[in-house]
Design a protein around this motif. Structure first.
Motif, short mmCIF file in Angstrom:
data_model
loop_
_atom_site.label_atom_id
_atom_site.label_comp_id
_atom_site.label_asym_id
_atom_site.label_seq_id
_atom_site.Cartn_x
_atom_site.Cartn_y
_atom_site.Cartn_z
N THR A 177 0.84 -1.20 0.00
CA THR A 177 0.00 0.00 0.00
C THR A 177 0.88 1.25 0.00
N LEU A 178 0.58 2.18 -0.88
CA LEU A 178 1.30 3.44 -0.93
C LEU A 178 0.45 4.54 -0.32
N ILE A 179 0.92 5.12 0.77
CA ILE A 179 0.28 6.27 1.41
C ILE A 179 1.05 7.51 0.96
N ALA A 180 0.43 8.32 0.12
CA ALA A 180 1.07 9.54 -0.37
C ALA A 180 0.81 10.66 0.64
N VAL A 181 1.87 11.23 1.17
CA VAL A 181 1.75 12.23 2.23
C VAL A 181 1.59 13.62 1.59
N VAL A 182 0.46 14.27 1.90
CA VAL A 182 0.16 15.58 1.33
C VAL A 182 -0.06 16.61 2.44
N LYS A 183 0.58 16.39 3.58
CA LYS A 183 0.48 17.36 4.68
C LYS A 183 1.14 18.67 4.27
N ALA A 184 0.88 19.73 5.06
CA ALA A 184 1.46 21.05 4.82
C ALA A 184 1.20 21.50 3.39
N ASP A 185 -0.08 21.35 2.96
CA ASP A 185 -0.49 21.70 1.60
C ASP A 185 0.40 21.01 0.58
N ALA A 186 0.59 19.71 0.79
CA ALA A 186 1.44 18.90 -0.09
C ALA A 186 2.83 19.50 -0.21
N TYR A 187 3.43 19.76 0.96
CA TYR A 187 4.78 20.33 1.00
C TYR A 187 4.85 21.61 0.17
N GLY A 188 3.77 22.38 0.21
CA GLY A 188 3.73 23.64 -0.52
C GLY A 188 3.31 23.53 -1.96
N HIS A 189 2.96 22.34 -2.42
CA HIS A 189 2.64 22.13 -3.84
C HIS A 189 1.15 22.23 -4.15
N VAL A 238 11.39 32.80 0.36
CA VAL A 238 12.80 32.67 -0.02
C VAL A 238 13.66 32.87 1.23
N PRO A 239 14.52 31.94 1.57
CA PRO A 239 15.31 32.09 2.80
C PRO A 239 16.19 33.34 2.77
N ARG A 240 16.10 34.16 3.79
CA ARG A 240 16.88 35.39 3.86
C ARG A 240 18.38 35.11 3.86
N VAL A 241 18.76 33.99 4.42
CA VAL A 241 20.19 33.69 4.57
C VAL A 241 20.82 33.10 3.31
N ALA A 242 20.04 32.94 2.25
CA ALA A 242 20.53 32.21 1.07
C ALA A 242 21.25 33.10 0.06
N ARG A 262 8.10 26.11 2.49
CA ARG A 262 7.98 27.46 2.99
C ARG A 262 7.54 28.48 1.94
N ILE A 263 7.43 28.09 0.65
CA ILE A 263 7.00 29.04 -0.37
C ILE A 263 5.60 29.53 0.00
N SER A 264 5.43 30.84 0.15
CA SER A 264 4.23 31.38 0.79
C SER A 264 3.05 31.46 -0.16
#
Length: 407
Positions: free
Chosen positions: A42-54, A307-311, A388-390
């Protein structure tokens, strides 16, 4: 090995100024490939956190169309959002608080991960609602986060058995989460597997007969059979998050090594191009100064867009009209709404060079910078970069059966 699709910038009239282009065809490819890798499990596709922002609704539908058997989320409210969108596939939520709405979860046919007090709260709610709750018991096998310890497990299983006899609960699954599967040579994964097997023995001794046993996450699934990750780790179900989005959880491997296709491409457009002299400071702190006269291009995204400020020094790829695309580095500090690129020579502000309005890609597929490169520039992991993409960045979904559609 499958080829990664080449990238074509979105140039349609009226295209959003900032967009995360989500390739649902890549989602389907990744899910189909993962299904091939795990066989009949069985494949459980994880779509938490708005599907990792997708975009959880769109990605969830695409994953199910491609053969995912279930969807997984952290919070009940995430599951309820999928239900409101008309997704009726099996769905598991596992992170609860004393304020979680178990009543709506049960009436919404959401399966629930439980590991202690929440089993009792779910059973009590099932009695009030007049339905039977479907639960998966989560065991802490060494991660030290959510999950029932092996010491407390017999008591939890005894209560679960009583609730089953009262027709309040059905224990459908037992699961745990791995701590170091992204470092496949480490032996702690085998230790967790041994602890999980001990937990399963406790479950059976308690008279429970769950259907699903899931321990492997994306790295465990992709690396099974190698180093310290045996085939047994796959159980009869796996929970895959990052792999659905075409990203690698293993620092020494690219997505292509696992035949995965990156799903998200973060694109915007150059909104200013200007000439500056040598010694020109750039952005807050003026910690970057131009060495010679040059052209600066302004990219209208910043940390408010995720966008990460430190990047600083992270790569971007610019697609000027009529000229070959080229990869540059961010210079100076990334601000709330913008960041700067040094194009490397003067005179490029002339319209003939096509930089003003040119598409610029922070990360994506093909020859674009990767999510991992941005993670390295920010000192973090690729999971965080996409998640983290808003919401200020429009999601634009690409689908083989439809044209581009905006969120």
């Amino acid at each position: 090995m499958s080829a990664t699709p080449s990238f074509t910038p979105v140039l349609a009239p009226g295209a959003p100024e900032r967009m995360a282009v989500i390739d649902l065809n890549a989602v389907r490819h990744n899910v189909r490939h993962l299904k091939t890798e795990i066989g009949e499990r069985t494949l459980i596709a994880v779509v938490k956190a708005d599907a990792y922002g997708h975009g959880a609704i769109e990605v969830g539908r695409a994953a199910l169309e491609a053969g995912a058997d279930m969807l997984g989320v952290a919070h009940i409210r995430e599951g309820l959002s999928l239900r409101r969108a008309g997704i009726d596939a099996p769905l598991l939520a596992w992170m609860h608080t004393l304020n979680s709405d178990f009543s709506r979860a049960l009436t919404g046919n959401i399966e629930l991960g439980v590991s202690g007090w929440d089993l009792d709260a779910v059973a009590e709610t099932a009695q009030k609602v007049g339905t039977r709750a479907v639960v998966h018991i989560k065991v802490d096998t060494g991660l030290g986060r959510n999950g029932c310890t092996l010491a407390d497990l017999p008591a939890l299983l005894h209560r679960a058995r009583e609730y089953e006899e009262q027709n309040l609960v059905t224990v459908r699954g037992v699961f745990t989460h791995l701590a170091v599967a992204d470092e496949p040579a480490r032996t702690e994964t085998l230790t967790q597997l041994e602890a999980f097997n001990a937990a399963v023995n406790h479950v059976r001794q308690a008279g429970l007969n769950p259907e699903l046993f899931h321990i492997a996450n994306t790295p465990g699934t992709l690396m099974h059979g190698q180093e310290a990750i045996p085939e047994e780790l796959l159980g009869n179900a796996v929970r895959v998050g990052l792999g659905v989005y075409g990203l690698s959880p293993i620092s020494s491997h690219d997505p292509e090594d696992f035949e995965l296709q990156p799903v998200m491409t973060f694109q915007t457009f150059i909104n200013s191009v200007k000439e500056v002299p040598a010694g020109q400071g750039v952005s807050y702190g003026l910690n970057y100064r131009t060495e010679t006269p040059t052209t600066l291009a302004l990219v209208p995204v910043g940390y408010a867009d995720g966008v990460p400020r430190v990047a600083s020094n992270a790569p971007v790829r610019i697609y000027p009209a009529g000229a070959q695309a080229q990869t540059y580095q961010v210079v100076g500090r990334i601000a709330m709404d913008q960041m700067v690129i040094d194009l490397g020579k003067p005179g490029l502000s002339d319209p003939e060079f096509g930089y003003l309005g040119a598409p610029v890609v922070l990360f994506g597929n093909g020859e674009n910078p990767s999510v991992t490169e941005w993670a390295e520039a920010a000192g973090t992991i690729n999971y965080e970069i996409v998640t983290r993409i808003s919401s200020r960045v429009d999601r634009v979904f690409i689908d083989e059966s439809t044209s581009t559609s905006e969120s």
